[in-house]
Design a protein around this motif. Structure first.
Motif, short mmCIF file in Angstrom:
data_model
loop_
_atom_site.label_atom_id
_atom_site.label_comp_id
_atom_site.label_asym_id
_atom_site.label_seq_id
_atom_site.Cartn_x
_atom_site.Cartn_y
_atom_site.Cartn_z
N GLU A 113 0.81 -1.21 0.00
CA GLU A 113 0.00 0.00 0.00
C GLU A 113 0.84 1.26 0.00
OE1 GLU A 113 -2.63 -0.30 3.32
OE2 GLU A 113 -3.83 -1.91 2.42
N SER A 133 -1.38 -2.94 -5.19
CA SER A 133 -1.53 -2.08 -4.01
C SER A 133 -2.77 -2.38 -3.18
CB SER A 133 -1.55 -0.61 -4.44
OG SER A 133 -2.62 -0.36 -5.34
N SER A 134 -3.60 -3.35 -3.61
CA SER A 134 -4.78 -3.70 -2.81
C SER A 134 -5.06 -5.19 -2.95
CB SER A 134 -6.01 -2.90 -3.26
OG SER A 134 -6.51 -3.38 -4.49
N HIS A 135 -5.64 -5.77 -1.88
CA HIS A 135 -5.97 -7.19 -1.90
C HIS A 135 -7.08 -7.48 -2.92
CE1 HIS A 135 -3.53 -8.69 1.46
NE2 HIS A 135 -3.69 -7.48 1.98
N ASN A 136 -8.01 -6.56 -3.07
CA ASN A 136 -9.13 -6.78 -3.99
C ASN A 136 -8.65 -6.94 -5.43
OD1 ASN A 136 -11.00 -6.63 -1.94
ND2 ASN A 136 -11.43 -4.47 -2.24
#
Length: 208
Positions: A113, A133-136
């Motif tokens: 992140e 930069s994101s888990h999604n």
């Protein structure tokens, strides 16, 4: 009084004679620091704060923390001085002076992140793409016939088993034993024994 003679402490200096108190010692200004006692000249007593550090005066010299960098000298405010690695990158070393050295590209199977943040994809998911930069976005749901323990790990159900559940994190939760009358070659494969043949044992891998 008496014969006691005390030097100005580190991070300060005194360019006057006949002084009687420590208040006569002038601290190094912001953006500089000192590491020597008994100094009488500011240029000798106070060093310019180097790149990768911030100095708020006196003896204070602190390294920019991991996940940040500083390309300028004479800096003193951590929030304005130490620049965080951008999203999709992370840093592990302190006192860094350049973004290209301080900040690494986030590896596949991880999410970064920004700054020093670097976390693996959660169990039941996996990642392939770098710079996420994101888990999604960076982590995919583990498909049927596979199990994913986290990070970039993705393993197929072995021969003699088959999988019919997604988002599984272990072979125990993902893969079922091949039932009687069938054979299973792994992943999601479950095949009924051909005409003229039968199978009275479980967990079989072929009809031979």
């Amino acid at each position: 009084g008496g014969s006691e003679r005390i030097g100005c402490p580190e991070g300060s200096y005194n360019n006057f004679t006949n002084q009687s108190t420590i208040s006569s010692c002038t601290n190094c200004t912001k953006g500089k620091y000192g590491d020597q006692t008994n100094q009488s000249i500011e240029t000798d007593a106070c060093h310019i704060c180097e790149k990768g550090y911030y100095c708020d005066g006196s003896i204070h010299r602190e390294a920019c923390p991991a996940g940040t960098y500083n390309e300028n000298t004479e800096q003193y405010n951590i929030t304005e001085t130490c620049v965080s690695c951008q999203a999709g990158k992370y840093g592990q070393e302190t006192a860094q002076t350049h973004e290209s050295i301080a900040c690494k590209i986030c590896e596949g199977g991880y999410v970064c992140e920004g700054g020093a943040y670097r976390k693996p994809c959660f169990p039941g998911t996996y990642g392939i793409e770098t710079n996420q930069s994101s888990h999604n976005v960076g982590c995919k749901t583990c498909e049927r016939g596979f199990y994913c323990s986290g990070g970039d790990a993705r393993e197929p159900c072995p021969s003699g088993k088959y999988g019919n559940k997604s988002n599984a994190s272990s072979v125990e939760t993902a893969c079922n034993g091949c039932p009687l009358g069938y054979y299973c070659t792994g992943n999601t494969s479950i095949v009924i024994c051909p005409a003229g043949r039968y199978n009275d044992q479980s967990n079989q891998t072929s009809f031979e």
